[in-house]
Design a protein around this motif. Structure first.
Motif, PDB file in Angstrom:
ATOM      1  N   TYR A 299       0.812  -1.215   0.000  1.00  0.00           N
ATOM      2  CA  TYR A 299       0.000   0.000   0.000  1.00  0.00           C
ATOM      3  C   TYR A 299       0.847   1.267   0.000  1.00  0.00           C
ATOM      4  O   TYR A 299       0.422   2.291  -0.528  1.00  0.00           O
ATOM      5  CB  TYR A 299      -0.994  -0.020   1.151  1.00  0.00           C
ATOM      6  CG  TYR A 299      -2.069  -1.050   0.905  1.00  0.00           C
ATOM      7  CD1 TYR A 299      -2.803  -1.048  -0.266  1.00  0.00           C
ATOM      8  CD2 TYR A 299      -2.311  -2.057   1.819  1.00  0.00           C
ATOM      9  CE1 TYR A 299      -3.766  -2.000  -0.521  1.00  0.00           C
ATOM     10  CE2 TYR A 299      -3.283  -3.017   1.584  1.00  0.00           C
ATOM     11  CZ  TYR A 299      -3.999  -2.981   0.406  1.00  0.00           C
ATOM     12  OH  TYR A 299      -4.951  -3.926   0.155  1.00  0.00           O
TER      13      TYR A 299
ATOM     14  N   ALA B 190       0.578   4.217  -2.736  1.00  0.00           N
ATOM     15  CA  ALA B 190       0.545   5.642  -2.403  1.00  0.00           C
ATOM     16  C   ALA B 190       1.609   6.415  -3.182  1.00  0.00           C
ATOM     17  O   ALA B 190       1.352   7.527  -3.653  1.00  0.00           O
ATOM     18  CB  ALA B 190       0.751   5.826  -0.901  1.00  0.00           C
TER      19      ALA B 190
ATOM     20  N   PHE C  65       0.870   9.350  -5.809  1.00  0.00           N
ATOM     21  CA  PHE C  65       1.524  10.646  -5.623  1.00  0.00           C
ATOM     22  C   PHE C  65       2.239  11.069  -6.903  1.00  0.00           C
ATOM     23  O   PHE C  65       2.095  12.204  -7.355  1.00  0.00           O
ATOM     24  CB  PHE C  65       2.519  10.561  -4.461  1.00  0.00           C
ATOM     25  CG  PHE C  65       3.339  11.798  -4.284  1.00  0.00           C
ATOM     26  CD1 PHE C  65       2.802  12.920  -3.686  1.00  0.00           C
ATOM     27  CD2 PHE C  65       4.653  11.836  -4.727  1.00  0.00           C
ATOM     28  CE1 PHE C  65       3.569  14.068  -3.528  1.00  0.00           C
ATOM     29  CE2 PHE C  65       5.424  12.978  -4.575  1.00  0.00           C
ATOM     30  CZ  PHE C  65       4.873  14.095  -3.970  1.00  0.00           C
TER      31      PHE C  65
END
Length: 107
Positions: A62, A66, A70
């Motif tokens: 995870y 992310a 981003f």
């Protein structure tokens, strides 16, 4: 069966780390999703005391997701115009025209 899915999840987690570091945009979600599916199956097949490693790999996966999100939404790719290169290109064209005119004048 648990070991097979654990090995697959570790493999796909390593691929997701690699793909999230490379500039592949949303293609990096493929190993992330595959790792998540293998981790869910591993987590279900595991006993209470065997769930430590799958939890750690969940966190890594995870975090990779992310990072990919981003990089996809917050970092903009911009192409800068190199003005000095453009000036040199124009000067080279002018010099080439002058040389051709000189060669035509010699004939």
């Amino acid at each position: 069966m648990r070991k097979l899915f654990l090995i697959l999840s570790v493999f796909f987690a390593l691929l997701s780390i690699l793909f999230s570091a490379l500039p592949l945009d949303t293609i990096a979600f493929a190993p992330i999703i595959l790792a998540s599916i293998c981790l869910i199956i591993t987590f279900i097949k595991s006993d209470e005391n065997q769930r430590k490693l799958p939890k750690l790999i969940f966190v890594i996966t995870y975090l990779c997701a992310a990072v990919v999100l981003f990089k996809t939404f917050l970092i903009k790719d911009e192409v800068a115009v190199d003005k000095q290169f453009e000036k040199e290109k124009i000067e080279i064209k002018q010099e080439a025209k002058k040389e051709l005119e000189e060669l035509e004048g010699l004939e």
